[in-house]
Design a protein around this motif. Structure first.
Motif, PDB file in Angstrom:
ATOM      1  N   LEU A  47       1.076  -1.127  -0.446  1.00  0.00           N
ATOM      2  CA  LEU A  47       0.339   0.561   0.246  1.00  0.00           C
ATOM      3  C   LEU A  47       0.803   0.837   0.239  1.00  0.00           C
ATOM      4  O   LEU A  47       0.291   2.284  -0.600  1.00  0.00           O
ATOM      5  CB  LEU A  47      -1.276  -0.227   1.880  1.00  0.00           C
ATOM      6  N   GLU A  48       2.545   1.045   0.677  1.00  0.00           N
ATOM      7  CA  GLU A  48       2.474   3.032   1.166  1.00  0.00           C
ATOM      8  C   GLU A  48       3.371   2.851  -0.859  1.00  0.00           C
ATOM      9  O   GLU A  48       3.410   4.298  -1.218  1.00  0.00           O
ATOM     10  CB  GLU A  48       4.263   2.363   1.621  1.00  0.00           C
ATOM     11  N   ASN A  49       3.985   1.808  -1.397  1.00  0.00           N
ATOM     12  CA  ASN A  49       3.951   1.782  -3.284  1.00  0.00           C
ATOM     13  C   ASN A  49       3.368   2.441  -3.739  1.00  0.00           C
ATOM     14  O   ASN A  49       3.243   2.114  -5.489  1.00  0.00           O
ATOM     15  CB  ASN A  49       4.930   1.312  -3.035  1.00  0.00           C
ATOM     16  N   ASP A  50       1.659   1.926  -3.332  1.00  0.00           N
ATOM     17  CA  ASP A  50       0.719   2.202  -4.108  1.00  0.00           C
ATOM     18  C   ASP A  50       0.254   3.596  -4.430  1.00  0.00           C
ATOM     19  O   ASP A  50      -0.505   3.891  -3.690  1.00  0.00           O
ATOM     20  CB  ASP A  50      -0.498   1.155  -3.990  1.00  0.00           C
ATOM     21  N   THR A  51       0.409   3.811  -6.031  1.00  0.00           N
ATOM     22  CA  THR A  51      -0.150   5.720  -5.211  1.00  0.00           C
ATOM     23  C   THR A  51      -1.741   5.828  -5.807  1.00  0.00           C
ATOM     24  O   THR A  51      -2.099   6.670  -5.348  1.00  0.00           O
ATOM     25  CB  THR A  51       0.797   6.402  -6.537  1.00  0.00           C
ATOM     26  N   GLU A  52      -2.465   5.197  -6.535  1.00  0.00           N
ATOM     27  CA  GLU A  52      -3.879   4.435  -6.651  1.00  0.00           C
ATOM     28  C   GLU A  52      -4.362   4.736  -4.981  1.00  0.00           C
ATOM     29  O   GLU A  52      -5.043   5.667  -4.417  1.00  0.00           O
ATOM     30  CB  GLU A  52      -4.553   3.683  -7.348  1.00  0.00           C
ATOM     31  N   TYR A  53      -4.186   3.788  -4.163  1.00  0.00           N
ATOM     32  CA  TYR A  53      -4.253   3.670  -2.650  1.00  0.00           C
ATOM     33  C   TYR A  53      -4.013   5.545  -1.961  1.00  0.00           C
ATOM     34  O   TYR A  53      -4.755   5.758  -1.607  1.00  0.00           O
ATOM     35  CB  TYR A  53      -4.056   2.818  -2.316  1.00  0.00           C
ATOM     36  N   GLN A  54      -3.102   5.041  -2.218  1.00  0.00           N
ATOM     37  CA  GLN A  54      -2.599   6.293  -1.528  1.00  0.00           C
ATOM     38  C   GLN A  54      -3.285   7.810  -2.064  1.00  0.00           C
ATOM     39  O   GLN A  54      -3.669   8.616  -0.826  1.00  0.00           O
ATOM     40  CB  GLN A  54      -1.327   7.094  -1.895  1.00  0.00           C
ATOM     41  N   LYS A  55      -4.224   7.938  -3.023  1.00  0.00           N
ATOM     42  CA  LYS A  55      -4.795   9.031  -3.464  1.00  0.00           C
ATOM     43  C   LYS A  55      -6.026   8.864  -3.143  1.00  0.00           C
ATOM     44  O   LYS A  55      -6.733   9.555  -2.274  1.00  0.00           O
ATOM     45  CB  LYS A  55      -4.856   8.982  -5.005  1.00  0.00           C
ATOM     46  N   ARG A  56      -6.852   7.575  -2.785  1.00  0.00           N
ATOM     47  CA  ARG A  56      -7.664   7.395  -3.018  1.00  0.00           C
ATOM     48  C   ARG A  56      -8.035   7.446  -0.664  1.00  0.00           C
ATOM     49  O   ARG A  56      -8.803   7.473  -0.282  1.00  0.00           O
ATOM     50  CB  ARG A  56      -8.622   5.819  -2.816  1.00  0.00           C
ATOM     51  N   PHE A  57      -6.618   7.217   0.075  1.00  0.00           N
ATOM     52  CA  PHE A  57      -6.612   7.164   1.154  1.00  0.00           C
ATOM     53  C   PHE A  57      -6.429   8.753   1.441  1.00  0.00           C
ATOM     54  O   PHE A  57      -7.160   9.189   2.815  1.00  0.00           O
ATOM     55  CB  PHE A  57      -5.223   6.793   1.952  1.00  0.00           C
ATOM     56  N   LYS A  58      -6.042   9.724   1.105  1.00  0.00           N
ATOM     57  CA  LYS A  58      -6.274  10.984   0.578  1.00  0.00           C
ATOM     58  C   LYS A  58      -7.710  11.744   1.203  1.00  0.00           C
ATOM     59  O   LYS A  58      -8.075  12.414   1.192  1.00  0.00           O
ATOM     60  CB  LYS A  58      -5.187  11.866  -0.184  1.00  0.00           C
ATOM     61  N   GLU A  59      -7.874  11.157  -0.167  1.00  0.00           N
ATOM     62  CA  GLU A  59      -9.950  11.637  -0.490  1.00  0.00           C
ATOM     63  C   GLU A  59     -10.315  11.171   0.899  1.00  0.00           C
ATOM     64  O   GLU A  59     -11.248  12.017   0.771  1.00  0.00           O
ATOM     65  CB  GLU A  59      -9.970  11.071  -1.576  1.00  0.00           C
ATOM     66  N   GLU A  60     -10.143  10.024   1.171  1.00  0.00           N
ATOM     67  CA  GLU A  60     -11.268   9.324   2.268  1.00  0.00           C
ATOM     68  C   GLU A  60     -10.907  10.629   3.238  1.00  0.00           C
ATOM     69  O   GLU A  60     -11.854  10.837   3.985  1.00  0.00           O
ATOM     70  CB  GLU A  60     -10.902   8.231   2.990  1.00  0.00           C
ATOM     71  N   LYS A  61      -9.824  10.947   3.377  1.00  0.00           N
ATOM     72  CA  LYS A  61      -9.213  11.489   4.724  1.00  0.00           C
ATOM     73  C   LYS A  61     -10.066  13.183   4.619  1.00  0.00           C
ATOM     74  O   LYS A  61     -11.112  13.179   5.902  1.00  0.00           O
ATOM     75  CB  LYS A  61      -8.323  12.346   5.334  1.00  0.00           C
ATOM     76  N   GLU A  62      -9.965  14.016   3.343  1.00  0.00           N
ATOM     77  CA  GLU A  62     -10.649  15.012   3.061  1.00  0.00           C
ATOM     78  C   GLU A  62     -12.419  14.846   3.033  1.00  0.00           C
ATOM     79  O   GLU A  62     -13.005  15.831   3.939  1.00  0.00           O
ATOM     80  CB  GLU A  62     -10.518  15.004   1.438  1.00  0.00           C
ATOM     81  N   ALA A  63     -13.461  13.971   2.928  1.00  0.00           N
ATOM     82  CA  ALA A  63     -14.218  12.834   2.889  1.00  0.00           C
ATOM     83  C   ALA A  63     -14.628  13.309   4.296  1.00  0.00           C
ATOM     84  O   ALA A  63     -15.628  14.094   5.016  1.00  0.00           O
ATOM     85  CB  ALA A  63     -14.668  12.231   2.722  1.00  0.00           C
TER      86      ALA A  63
END
Length: 118
Positions: A47-63
């Motif tokens: 997960l640390e190396n998955d840019t798509e996951y990192q993007k979605r994780f950031k979006e979840e925090k924003e939500a």
């Protein structure tokens, strides 16, 4: 139980007493926690190396921040918090069972290729 999990053999009629069945339930929970621990070591690195996951994780925090900004009543906040908690619990159970299923599938593949005996 192991034969059922590993080889898909149907279990015989369960004549065990309540205490024994309860112990087996506890063993399953311990196995789930152990599997989750193994999964997490591997998964975290991926997960640390998955840019798509990192993007979605950031979006979840924003939500979640956006939900906080709604200034919900205490009752509304409890409903939202309960929903989020239950979703997390369901995802945890699903992920642990997925990991266990994948380990069993990997074992079956190894058996089919004669790498291990069953």
């Amino acid at each position: 139980m192991a034969d059922y999990l590993l080889f898909g053999c149907a279990p015989n009629e369960d004549n065990r007493d309540y205490e024994t069945r309860l112990e087996m339930s506890e063993v399953k929970e311990v196995l789930k926690l152990a599997a989750d621990g193994m999964k997490n070591r591997t998964l975290n690195e991926l997960l640390e190396n998955d840019t798509e996951y990192q993007k979605r994780f950031k979006e979840e925090k924003e939500a979640l921040k956006a939900v906080d900004a709604l200034e919900l009543s205490e009752e509304q906040r409890n409903i939202v918090d309960t929903l989020i908690a239950r979703k997390g619990e369901v995802e945890f159970d699903y992920n642990v069972n997925t990991y266990m299923a994948e380990m069993l599938d990997a074992y079956e593949i190894l058996k089919q290729f004669g790498v291990t005996e069953g």
